[in-house]
Design an enzyme around this catalytic site. Sequence first.
Site, PDB file in Angstrom:
ATOM      1  CG  ASP A 171     -76.781 114.183  88.392  1.00  0.00           C
ATOM      2  OD1 ASP A 171     -76.448 113.393  87.496  1.00  0.00           O
ATOM      3  OD2 ASP A 171     -77.224 115.316  88.174  1.00  0.00           O
ATOM      4  CE  LYS A 207     -74.335 114.952  80.478  1.00  0.00           C
ATOM      5  NZ  LYS A 207     -74.870 115.766  79.390  1.00  0.00           N
ATOM      6  CG  PHE A 242     -75.509 121.817  85.321  1.00  0.00           C
ATOM      7  CD1 PHE A 242     -76.080 123.017  84.938  1.00  0.00           C
ATOM      8  CD2 PHE A 242     -75.657 120.722  84.493  1.00  0.00           C
ATOM      9  CE1 PHE A 242     -76.766 123.133  83.734  1.00  0.00           C
ATOM     10  CE2 PHE A 242     -76.340 120.822  83.284  1.00  0.00           C
ATOM     11  CZ  PHE A 242     -76.897 122.028  82.905  1.00  0.00           C
TER      12      PHE A 242
END
Length: 415
Positions: free
Chosen positions: A233, A262, A146
């Site tokens: 990632d 984030k 994801f």
Amino acid sequence: MTTNITTDPQHYIDTEERFGAHNYHPLPVVLSRGSGVHVWDVEGKQYFDFLSAYSAVNQGHCHPHIIGALTQQAAQLTLTSRAFYNDKLGSVEEFVCRLFNYDKALFMNSGAEAVETAIKLARKWAYLRKGVQEGKARILTASGNFHGRTTGIISFSDSAESREGFGPYLPGFSIIPYNDVDALEQALKADPDICAFLVEPIQGEAGVIVPDEGYLAAVHALCKQYNVLLLADEIQTGIGRTGKLLASYYDEVQADVLIVGKALAGGVLPVSAVLANNDIMLCIQPGEHGSTFGGNPLAAVVSIAAMEVIQQEELPANANAQGMVFRGRMYQLQERYPNIITAVRGRGLLNAIDIATDLTFTAWDVCMALSRNGLLAKPTHGHTVRFSPPLVITAEQMTECCDIIEQTISYLADQ
């Protein structure tokens, strides 16, 4: 236009349902305030936040150091675009480059934007440095991945929910099994046009899937051997979440391209960044990539403050310590209720439990029951509950939260 102020949560839920797109399925809790590890709903009920906005709020809600930097800069200058220099961007670029040990940083906004940036960077590098024929560069990704929800990113997702109804898909990607070094080597041997492997050191959305020890190190070695870039990632796993500054550090890996986001801005603003050394980053030249908001002075100041909190409060170490406490309690709970909890996984404060699929209740029901008891978590993939509180959680608070989870599971077991 005036907005009605009410403590009735259904009013806010109904308004969203009427005027908002139905692209999320939230728990029916309407939050209005947050501080540290706690959030409060419109009725004043306090909860422990065990989602942390999908790990964006590692520093805790509304950390005063971050909010102070935000408000001071917001009154001075918020946006210039990249048509001009501003007096803050260079400072945050230097800060993150020194922190993560790279030559260059490219700031964007969302995590998905940063992933798209890394993909473009890898392709440009393939044509300028590796000698791949224009239009032939391929990128490997892992099953269960994801990385975001753009049309480009979903092209290499194997989630039907993410893909179906959104084609045609972008070519140039192949999916190999996650946590399978042999599969990576076979793919690299078979195709010299592969220029990069994009991978999460721990898969978050897939259910906190932790690979075998040494997996990332073996992957990195293979990428070096075949002249392929490793794109890590760390949008969800980075910034202290797993007990180290980056999850890659567990395998002592310095990825060729690092993707962070984030918690890079402590949940205050959408900020992401791609980091790489000069031979990779300078493949992109003026006019070839950009963002109006990427690298704005407000984001720059907030990001420095957010990273200062991570360092000064030694949050990765606390995540490691409290994570061990959490998993210890969950293993005990699993031993007590093996017919309910089928697995416990995690590293640092990125953790998950699997709920058996043959019960009269689901992971969603577990989360609903937890919310009634004052703890917020969210299920993924139908049977997994993720637990990722802010890294500022104390030992006393962790004990209280584990008690809530234990009491909730015990109650459901008796129904």
